[in-house]
Design an enzyme around this catalytic site. Structure first.
Site, PDB file in Angstrom:
ATOM      1  N   TYR A   1     -43.061  -6.375   2.351  1.00 44.48           N
ATOM      2  CA  TYR A   1     -43.616  -5.281   1.944  1.00 44.48           C
ATOM      3  C   TYR A   1     -44.900  -4.811   2.288  1.00 44.48           C
ATOM      4  CZ  TYR A   1     -43.377  -1.546  -1.676  1.00 44.48           C
ATOM      5  OH  TYR A   1     -43.477  -0.271  -2.255  1.00 44.48           O
TER       6      TYR A   1
ATOM      7  N   HIS B   1     -44.896 -17.008  -4.356  1.00 47.02           N
ATOM      8  CA  HIS B   1     -44.358 -16.089  -3.264  1.00 47.02           C
ATOM      9  C   HIS B   1     -45.146 -16.456  -2.041  1.00 47.02           C
ATOM     10  CE1 HIS B   1     -41.953 -12.711  -2.335  1.00 47.02           C
ATOM     11  NE2 HIS B   1     -42.951 -12.165  -1.784  1.00 47.02           N
TER      12      HIS B   1
ATOM     13  N   ASP C   1     -42.183 -18.147  -8.464  1.00 44.29           N
ATOM     14  CA  ASP C   1     -42.574 -16.742  -7.747  1.00 44.29           C
ATOM     15  C   ASP C   1     -42.319 -15.825  -8.668  1.00 44.29           C
ATOM     16  OD1 ASP C   1     -42.337 -14.571  -6.110  1.00 44.29           O
ATOM     17  OD2 ASP C   1     -41.163 -15.502  -4.526  1.00 44.29           O
TER      18      ASP C   1
ATOM     19  N   SER D   1     -39.510 -12.125   1.853  1.00 49.77           N
ATOM     20  CA  SER D   1     -39.953 -11.155   0.611  1.00 49.77           C
ATOM     21  C   SER D   1     -39.068  -9.745   1.170  1.00 49.77           C
ATOM     22  CB  SER D   1     -41.088 -10.848   0.801  1.00 49.77           C
ATOM     23  OG  SER D   1     -41.581 -10.118  -0.500  1.00 49.77           O
ATOM     24  N   GLN D   2     -39.779  -8.705   1.430  1.00 51.35           N
ATOM     25  CA  GLN D   2     -39.006  -7.330   1.720  1.00 51.35           C
ATOM     26  C   GLN D   2     -38.091  -7.993   3.160  1.00 51.35           C
ATOM     27  OE1 GLN D   2     -40.228  -3.030   2.448  1.00 51.35           O
ATOM     28  NE2 GLN D   2     -40.805  -4.153   4.378  1.00 51.35           N
TER      29      GLN D   2
END
Length: 315
Positions: A91, A296, A267, A181-182
């Site tokens: 992101y 994360h 996370d 992630s994203q």
């Protein structure tokens, strides 16, 4: 070890009710059909990169509704057709530095790494929004499924496969996807919306089970939604209806390719329960790698299993 979410045994059986609207399938069929009618208009520029052997390119193609998507494309030095890994980023980030992609080339893959529309790379985001939004991308177009930011972002990532299939040096039957992630969330979305991927590895994926994320996490980017709804509480139902069309919780049952997912039990950005909610809905061959002490920030220990996973899937 602190447990801020569910214990692992509960995560392994966590199957919340999907939030899909009745027209979810029609929504994505119409979206993808509109995308298919648009020319790719790809362009490729050879780069003078200081590593001998592979060919390095900067590429562009047309994404959703006139977005211009930019990426790195690397072809190994040998004769093809090569298997290809498509890489999606986190992101607010970008396709990153070329040197980070070189391990894939050493493993025999061609690589396509693309910038997400409007974020900090070189891809554009011309899609207008008829209402305002809170900072970031999570609430851009949140009151209308046709305008929602991730509708376009998902399509842009699917069209990366169109670019792959336009290249004769690439093996169109050995396309694999990955991202963190994203990028992990985009990996899952593309695997759900397109049948061309041979395998996927979604690392600590974002864009999963938004309602649960807001119950558990007070971290950005999910908290962008909470901040927006704090300012506009009367819009909650409308906003979550829009979000449901781009929630991997509702797309997971469409994933057919073998898929590996990683999750860190510490996370707080992409909470474990949001990831397991999606994983437990997936009907494909699948595996989850659980890292009890990982947040994360990912562990290097995941990479050997990911390379082995892809090797087994495309052999």
């Amino acid at each position: 070890m602190p447990v801020f979410d569910m214990p692992l045994e509960e995560l392994q059986s966590y199957r919340p009710q999907r939030t899909a609207e009745a027209d979810l399938e029609a929504y994505w069929e119409q979206t993808l059909e509109e995308s298919r009618r648009s020319p790719l208009n790809s362009a490729v520029e050879l780069l003078d990169y200081p590593v001998d052997g592979p060919q390095f390119y900067q590429i562009w193609y047309d994404g959703w509704r006139e977005a211009r998507i930019c990426g790195w494309f690397i072809a190994p030095p040998n004769e093809g057709p090569f298997p290809v890994v498509v890489v999606y980023h986190g992101y607010g980030g970008s396709k990153g530095a070329i040197y980070n992609l070189l391990p894939w080339v050493s493993a025999g893959y061609a690589v396509l790494a693309v910038d997400t529309r409007g974020q900090s790379g070189d891809s554009t985001d011309p899609e207008p929004s008829s209402t305002g939004h809170w900072r970031g991308y999570m609430t851009k177009g949140i009151l209308d499924p046709d305008e929602y930011y991730y509708r376009g972002a998902f399509v842009d990532c699917v069209r990366a496969l169109d670019f792959v299939c336009s290249r004769k040096e690439l093996d169109h039957d050995r396309i694999v996807l990955t991202g963190s992630s994203q990028g992990g969330g985009l990996t899952l979305a593309v695997a759900a919306l397109d049948q061309r991927p041979k395998a996927a590895a979604a690392r600590v994926p974002f864009l999963c089970h938004y309602r649960r994320a807001l119950e558990v996490s007070d971290e950005l980017p999910y908290w962008e939604i909470a901040e927006y709804l704090n300012r506009h509480p009367a819009r909650e139902e409308q906003a979550f209806r829009t979000l449901s069309y781009c929630d991997n919780l509702n797309l997971a049952s469409w994933i057919r390719c073998p898929t590996l997912i990683t999750v860190g039990l510490q996370d707080m950005i992409c909470p474990p329960s949001t990831i397991f909610a999606v994983y437990n809905q997936m009907p494909c061959d699948k595996e989850v790698l659980v890292y009890p002490y990982m947040g994360h920030d990912e562990s290097d220990a995941q990479w050997e299993p990911i390379f082995q996973w892809f090797r087994g899937c495309i052999a």
